[in-house]
Design an enzyme around this catalytic site. Structure first.
Site, PDB file in Angstrom:
ATOM      1  N   ASP A   1       2.324   3.416   2.643  1.00 35.64           N
ATOM      2  CA  ASP A   1       1.202   4.365   2.661  1.00 35.64           C
ATOM      3  C   ASP A   1       1.627   5.788   2.310  1.00 35.64           C
ATOM      4  OD1 ASP A   1      -1.251   5.548   2.983  1.00 35.64           O
ATOM      5  OD2 ASP A   1      -1.558   4.934   5.033  1.00 35.64           O
TER       6      ASP A   1
ATOM      7  N   HIS B   1       0.836  -1.211   0.000  1.00 29.68           N
ATOM      8  CA  HIS B   1       0.000   0.000   0.000  1.00 29.68           C
ATOM      9  C   HIS B   1       0.859   1.244   0.000  1.00 29.68           C
ATOM     10  CE1 HIS B   1      -3.711   2.222   0.467  1.00 29.68           C
ATOM     11  NE2 HIS B   1      -3.186   2.916   1.458  1.00 29.68           N
TER      12      HIS B   1
ATOM     13  N   ARG C   1      -5.287  15.724   6.236  1.00 30.31           N
ATOM     14  CA  ARG C   1      -5.871  15.588   4.903  1.00 30.31           C
ATOM     15  C   ARG C   1      -5.995  16.946   4.222  1.00 30.31           C
ATOM     16  NH1 ARG C   1     -11.701  12.801   3.530  1.00 30.31           N
ATOM     17  NH2 ARG C   1     -12.426  14.708   4.559  1.00 30.31           N
TER      18      ARG C   1
ATOM     19  N   HIS D   1      -5.546  -0.892   6.528  1.00 31.50           N
ATOM     20  CA  HIS D   1      -5.604  -0.370   7.898  1.00 31.50           C
ATOM     21  C   HIS D   1      -6.453  -1.265   8.807  1.00 31.50           C
ATOM     22  CE1 HIS D   1      -3.493   3.083   6.420  1.00 31.50           C
ATOM     23  NE2 HIS D   1      -4.512   3.505   5.698  1.00 31.50           N
TER      24      HIS D   1
ATOM     25  N   GLN E   1       2.509  11.295  -2.123  1.00 35.79           N
ATOM     26  CA  GLN E   1       2.598  11.826  -0.769  1.00 35.79           C
ATOM     27  C   GLN E   1       4.037  11.856  -0.239  1.00 35.79           C
ATOM     28  OE1 GLN E   1      -0.331   9.917   1.759  1.00 35.79           O
ATOM     29  NE2 GLN E   1      -2.004  10.510   0.417  1.00 35.79           N
TER      30      GLN E   1
ATOM     31  N   HIS F   1       0.796   5.612  -1.591  1.00 39.74           N
ATOM     32  CA  HIS F   1       0.402   6.738  -2.433  1.00 39.74           C
ATOM     33  C   HIS F   1       1.705   7.491  -2.711  1.00 39.74           C
ATOM     34  CE1 HIS F   1      -3.505   5.682  -0.800  1.00 39.74           C
ATOM     35  NE2 HIS F   1      -3.106   6.020   0.404  1.00 39.74           N
TER      36      HIS F   1
ATOM     37  N   HIS G   1     -12.048   3.327  -3.147  1.00 44.50           N
ATOM     38  CA  HIS G   1     -11.234   4.033  -2.155  1.00 44.50           C
ATOM     39  C   HIS G   1     -11.587   3.666  -0.718  1.00 44.50           C
ATOM     40  CE1 HIS G   1     -10.211   7.390   0.570  1.00 44.50           C
ATOM     41  NE2 HIS G   1      -9.122   7.487  -0.170  1.00 44.50           N
TER      42      HIS G   1
END
Length: 452
Positions: A319, A55, A81, A268, A60, A57, A206
C-alpha cells in the site's frame, strides 16, 4: 532452458529436497524432486514461491516518514491524506519513475516478486493531461522493466471527490478522469506494458466515494477477464458516509450492485458486519489486506477469524510503502488478530499447523488470484518466481521444514533473504538488487529535488 537444482523447496504437496527445476522462457516446465545434480545449476538454500504484492501506490514510498508529526487536532487517515496531496505538488514524471523503481527494488529485496500497482497519479501538478495521457503509466512500466518485477498495472478511475458525485478537491486534480478519458488512459497503459515480459493490465475504480454507480458500470465494461481492484470500507467515516448516501454499508452496497466475483480484489475491507463477511467470502473475491499501512494509518483491524472461517480468500500488499516487507505484512496480519482476540496462532489452519506456512500459502493463492497471473506455486506452467532464504542464517540454521517459514516471518524477516528470481532471472543476490546503486542514486536525487 535453464536447469536448476534447489537444496530445499516448498512445493504444492510440501517440502522436498534436491528439487530439479526446468525453466523455459521464464516458466517452469518440469519439477523433479530428488533429482540428480548432474548438469544442473545448484541454488543453495531454502526456496519459496515468491509472494505477490497485491496493492501498492509506489509514489507514496517517497513520502514515507513525512506524516509522522502530530498536528493540532486528532490525526487520522484524513489528515494523512492532506500531507499526501501536498507531497504530490512537485512530482515530475522523472520523479515518479525514480521513486517507483526504488520501491520495486525494495519489494524484490524483501520477498515480493510481483506487484499490482494501483496507479492513480495521472496528470501534471495543475491537473492537466500530459501529451500522452498514459505518460505516468509508462513511467511505472519503465520502473518495472528496470527492476524486473512482475507487473500488473491497474490504472485507477477517479472521478468524484465524495459519495453522490461530490466535486473533487484541488488536492485530487492529478487523479481525475471522466469515462472517455479513462478509456484512453487504459488503452495507453496497455500499450505501455506491451513490451514487458511479465506484465498485464487490469482496472481499478478507486472507491465508491470516487465513482458514481453509472461511472462504475461503464468502467467495469472495460475490464474483460482482467483483474478489478477497489478500495472499500477502509475507514469508519467512509462507512458512515456510504450509509448516509445509500442506506447501505460499502461492501453490502457493492455486493448488491456489482458483479463481484473471482476477478475482484476488495482492498482493506476493514470494517465489515457479519453479513458482509459472509457475502464477501461467498463472492470468492480476494480481500486485499495491507496490515502495515492499515496500522500506520489507524484504519482498524480486519475481521480475519470470521472471514477465514467462512472460507474467504486473502492476499497482502504494501500500500503506502511506509515499510516494505513481505514477511512483515504477514506478521502484522497475525499480530493484529492476536491483539484483537487476545490469543496466539490465531490464523493457523488447525491444531499442529504452522502459523507461518498457513499465512504464506494463503497469501500466495490470494495474491495470484488478485493479479490474475500464473504465479505463487513452484509447479509446471507457473512463472518461475522464487525467493531463496539463507540456510546458515542464525534464525534458520537449527530448524527445518515449516519452522523455516515461521522463523522467516516472525523472527528474521527479510534479513534471511539471499536470492530472488523473477521468471527464472536472478534479480537479488546476497540480499541486494543487482542494480541497487544506480536505482538508489537516482531516487536520492529525486528526493532532494522534491523536498528542497
Amino acid at each position: 532452458m535453464r536447469r536448476l537444482i534447489l537444496d530445499h523447496a516448498l512445493l504444492p504437496h510440501g517440502w522436498a529436497r534436491n528439487v530439479g527445476l526446468d525453466i523455459e522462457n521464464g516458466t517452469i516446465d518440469a519439477v523433479h524432486p530428488d533429482a540428480s545434480p548432474e548438469g544442473r545449476e545448484r541454488i543453495a538454500g531454502i526456496a519459496l514461491p515468491g509472494l505477490p504484492n497485491l496493492h501498492s501506490h509506489t509514489f507514496q514510498r517517497g513520502m514515507a516518514g513525512l506524516a509522522e508529526t502530530r498536528g493540532p487536532e486528532g490525526d487520522s487517515f484524513w489528515t494523512w491524506r492532506q500531507v499526501m496531496y501536498r507531497f504530490l505538488g512537485s512530482l515530475t514524471p522523472d520523479d515518479v519513475e525514480a521513486i517507483a523503481a526504488f520501491a520495486m527494488m525494495e519489494m524484490l529485496e524483501r520477498g515480493f516478486t510481483s506487484l499490482a500497482e494501483f496507479h492513480y497519479l495521472h496528470h501534471d501538478a495543475q491537473g492537466r493531461s500530459y501529451g500522452d495521457i498514459a505518460e505516468l503509466s509508462g513511467r511505472i512500466a519503465a520502473a518495472a522493466h528496470e527492476t524486473g518485477i512482475g507487473l500488473t498495472l491497474l490504472p485507477v478511475f477517479y472521478a468524484q471527490g465524495g459519495f453522490g458525485g461530490a466535486a473533487p478537491s484541488e488536492g485530487q486534480r492529478r487523479f481525475i478522469n471522466d469515462v472517455e478519458s479513462y478509456s484512453r488512459l487504459l488503452e495507453g497503459a496497455r500499450k505501455a506494458v506491451a513490451g514487458l515480459d511479465n506484465a498485464a493490465v487490469g482496472i481499478a475504480p478507486h472507491s465508491l466515494r470516487a465513482v458514481t454507480p453509472e461511472g462504475l458500470n461503464e468502467v467495469l465494461a472495460m475490464a474483460g477477464e482482467g483483474p478489478i481492484h477497489i478500495h472499500i470500507a477502509e475507514q469508519t467515516k467512509e462507512v458512515e458516509d456510504c450509509l448516509a448516501w445509500s442506506g447501505q454499508r460499502p461492501v453490502a452496497w457493492l455486493l448488491d450492485h456489482a458483479p463481484v466475483d473471482r476477478r475482484w480484489c476488495l482492498i482493506h475491507a476493514t470494517h465489515l458486519d457479519r453479513d458482509e463477511v459472509k457475502g464477501m467470502a461467498k463472492s470468492r473475491a480476494v480481500a486485499g489486506l495491507c496490515p502495515i499501512t492499515e496500522a500506520n494509518l489507524g484504519d482498524g483491524i480486519f475481521e480475519g477469524v470470521d472471514y477465514l472461517a467462512e472460507g474467504g480468500v486473502f492476499g497482502v500488499g504494501s500500500d503506502s510503502n511506509i515499510e516494505i516487507s513481505a514477511p512483515g505484512e504477514l506478521k502484522q496480519l497475525e499480530y493484529s488478530q492476536r491483539l484483537k482476540h487476545r490469543a496466539r496462532n490465531v490464523l493457523a489452519a488447525g491444531e499442529g499447523d504452522s502459523t507461518g506456512r498457513t499465512l504464506y500459502e494463503k497469501a500466495l493463492a490470494g495474491g495470484a488470484q488478485a493479479l490474475r497471473r500464473r504465479i505463487g506455486v513452484l509447479a509446471p506452467g507457473q512463472r518461475a518466481d522464487i525467493v531463496v532464504l539463507k540456510p546458515d542464517h542464525p534464525d534458520l540454521a537449527a530448524v527445518s521444514g515449516d519452522r523455516w517459514i515461521d522463523a522467516y516471518l516472525f523472527v528474521a524477516s527479510h534479513s534471511a533473504i539471499d536470492m530472488v528470481m523473477v521468471a527464472g532471472k536472478p534479480l537479488v543476490k546476497d540480499g541486494r538488487h543487482i542494480d541497487r546503486e544506480v536505482i538508489t542514486a537516482r531516487y536520492v536525487r529525486s528526493m532532494r529535488h522534491i523536498l528542497s
